[in-house]
Write a protein that holds these residues in place. Structure first.
Motif, PDB file in Angstrom:
ATOM      1  N   ALA A   3       0.842  -1.191   0.000  1.00 43.54           N
ATOM      2  CA  ALA A   3       0.000   0.000   0.000  1.00 43.54           C
ATOM      3  C   ALA A   3       0.881   1.245   0.000  1.00 43.54           C
ATOM      4  O   ALA A   3       1.937   1.282   0.633  1.00 43.54           O
ATOM      5  CB  ALA A   3      -0.896  -0.008   1.236  1.00 43.54           C
ATOM      6  N   GLN A   6       0.584   6.802   3.482  1.00 45.45           N
ATOM      7  CA  GLN A   6      -0.286   7.973   3.550  1.00 45.45           C
ATOM      8  C   GLN A   6       0.527   9.260   3.477  1.00 45.45           C
ATOM      9  O   GLN A   6       0.103  10.242   2.857  1.00 45.45           O
ATOM     10  CB  GLN A   6      -1.109   7.945   4.848  1.00 45.45           C
ATOM     11  N   LEU A  24      -4.635   5.996  -7.338  1.00 50.09           N
ATOM     12  CA  LEU A  24      -4.588   4.855  -6.417  1.00 50.09           C
ATOM     13  C   LEU A  24      -5.047   3.581  -7.111  1.00 50.09           C
ATOM     14  O   LEU A  24      -4.490   2.497  -6.893  1.00 50.09           O
ATOM     15  CB  LEU A  24      -5.448   5.143  -5.188  1.00 50.09           C
ATOM     16  N   HIS A  27      -2.343   2.012  -9.268  1.00 50.58           N
ATOM     17  CA  HIS A  27      -1.283   1.397  -8.474  1.00 50.58           C
ATOM     18  C   HIS A  27      -1.741   0.093  -7.818  1.00 50.58           C
ATOM     19  O   HIS A  27      -0.908  -0.730  -7.426  1.00 50.58           O
ATOM     20  CB  HIS A  27      -0.775   2.374  -7.405  1.00 50.58           C
ATOM     21  N   GLN A  28      -3.052  -0.098  -7.721  1.00 47.50           N
ATOM     22  CA  GLN A  28      -3.570  -1.363  -7.189  1.00 47.50           C
ATOM     23  C   GLN A  28      -3.825  -2.387  -8.294  1.00 47.50           C
ATOM     24  O   GLN A  28      -4.028  -3.572  -8.022  1.00 47.50           O
ATOM     25  CB  GLN A  28      -4.871  -1.098  -6.418  1.00 47.50           C
TER      26      GLN A  28
END
Length: 460
Positions: A3, A6, A24, A27-28
């Motif tokens: 992950a 943050q 996001l 990237h997943q």
């Protein structure tokens, strides 16, 4: 992949073109992009290299192609022959930046300052006007060795590989017409390609990289001549390494920011630095078919400096010895033959002319090494086998894929050929290197340091 931290995501808020949800999501996603760029002096048709794959063009690179799946490049003899370079597609935009900022009307002296492993150097070499030359530099010694190997595969006589600190280039004041600085950075643009880098990211490292980038540019820019072009790039999203670095450049150097023309379908995001409004360009993997990248272009202002002269340490090869080398070369090959520490070097005329000045640097590789002349013969070097100036009429053996991989692992070969003496080992007509065929055996001369270490065959 891990992950995204943050703290990293927080730094992206407010960046031009940043779409949090799309960023996001990409990237997943398990999708990975594979792209290559052909060596135009060796290959013109991508289908001849990857007949089993679907290919599509990279829109901003003349020889760039996306591959439908990632093959095993290690087990592709054409990769080792220098038919293509595996390069990330966003970074190929350098070709478009060159096309829009440099003149093709006259030869140029170019420097790729932070060059390893060699993707941008091979691109620059292919894009420069005829009669130009490139100095490709890497400060870290093991990476400089890798750079030299990759440029040996590329095979041209107009590149010099150096292993110098950026400050060393201040000795060549006002020498280069073009300087490309793909600066060492925090690497956030390559998180998809290198998931391990996610865990290494920190804001402290971003600031450390920004300071290093400033030092590199300040040390090297005296060698860019007034009127010359600077192209700066990173694979980082950080403002401190991108837009804010452009402002630092304009505060400390005499530079004029150069805009680039973009096609809307490229989805590249134009940006400006906060103070001086210098032009920059951002690549996001949710918008382009490639990884994260940033690039900006400048022209140096000021008055030109008269060029310096140096004393030649290399010696021209005597005519009688040059005549012994000529049969190994293409008819009419435009090279100067120099002798250095017992080795015959093949240099483009431009490199040979400026070698007296370039010798102030630590040279790892200059042009193409032809080999050593003995009383009886030329002992050919591997660089000659992969060069673009080698004769097409030399004896050679066409290998099967299995035999080609045996050769590239530096294993024994059983050829059953009537040839004797030096012969080129070839795969699909492309030179892989040398072997010497003797009456009862074949001596494999593939370089130990470049051999394939993996066993097995490619998956089909």
């Amino acid at each position: 992949m891990p992950a995204l931290p943050q703290a990293f995501i927080d730094t992206l808020t407010g960046l031009p073109g940043y779409d949090a949800a799309a960023f996001l999501a990409v990237h997943q996603s398990p999708e990975r992009i594979t792209s290559v760029r052909l060596q135009p002096q060796k290959v013109q048709d991508v289908a001849s290299v990857f007949p089993q794959l679907e290919t599509t063009r990279v829109p901003w690179a003349s020889g760039g192609y996306y591959l439908s799946t990632r093959p095993s490049f290690t087990f592709d003899p054409q990769f080792h022959a220098g038919a293509y370079y595996v390069q990330e597609a966003s970074s190929m935009f350098l070709e478009e930046a060159l096309r829009q900022t440099i003149s093709a009307a006259a030869p140029l002296k170019a420097l790729d300052l932070c060059a390893a492993p060699g993707g941008k150097s091979t691109l620059i070499q292919a894009a420069l006007p005829a009669g130009s030359f490139l100095v490709s530099n890497e400060v870290i010694r093991p990476r400089a060795a890798l750079l030299a190997d990759n440029l040996s595969r590329w095979g041209t006589t107009d590149v010099v590989v150096t292993n110098n600190d950026p400050r060393d280039f201040s000795r060549l004041e006002g020498f280069f017409d073009l300087m490309v600085v793909d600066a060492p950075c925090s690497g956030s643009g390559l998180f998809r390609r290198d998931p391990e880098a996610v865990n290494e990211w920190s804001y402290d490292n971003v600031m450390l990289c920004s300071q290093r980038q400033q030092r590199i540019l300040a040390d090297a820019l005296p060698s860019l001549k007034p009127g010359g072009v600077l192209i700066y790039s990173t694979c980082s999203y950080a403002r401190e390494e991108d837009e804010q670095l452009l402002d630092w450049l304009m505060d400390h150097e005499q530079l004029v920011s150069l805009p680039l023309q973009l096609q809307p379908e490229w989805n590249i995001v134009a940006t400006e630095s906060p103070v001086h409004r210098a032009f920059g360009y951002r690549f996001y993997p949710d918008k382009v078919k490639g990884e994260g990248f940033f690039i900006a272009c400048f022209r140096k202002a000021g008055e030109a400096v008269p060029p310096k002269k140096g004393k030649q340490k290399f010696t021209e090869l005597p005519k009688k010895d040059a005549e012994r080398v000529l049969p190994w070369l293409k008819p009419g090959a435009d090279v100067r033959m120099m002798l250095h520490e017992g080795e015959v070097l093949l240099l483009s005329p431009a490199v040979a002319e400026d070698m007296p000045l370039l010798q102030q640097l630590y040279i790892r590789k200059a042009g193409v090494k032809a080999g050593q002349l003995t009383g009886k013969e030329l002992i050919p070097d591997h660089q000659l086998a992969l060069s673009t100036v080698i004769s097409q009429d030399l004896p050679g053996v066409e290998l099967t894929l299995e035999d080609a991989l045996h050769y590239l692992r530096r294993e024994d070969l059983r050829l059953g050929e009537p040839l004797k003496g030096w012969a080129l080992m070839r795969f699909r007509g492309m030179n892989l290197g040398w072997a010497k065929i003797l009456p009862n055996r074949v001596n494999n001369y593939y370089p130990k340091e470049m051999r394939i270490l993996k066993s097995g065959m490619p998956e089909t």
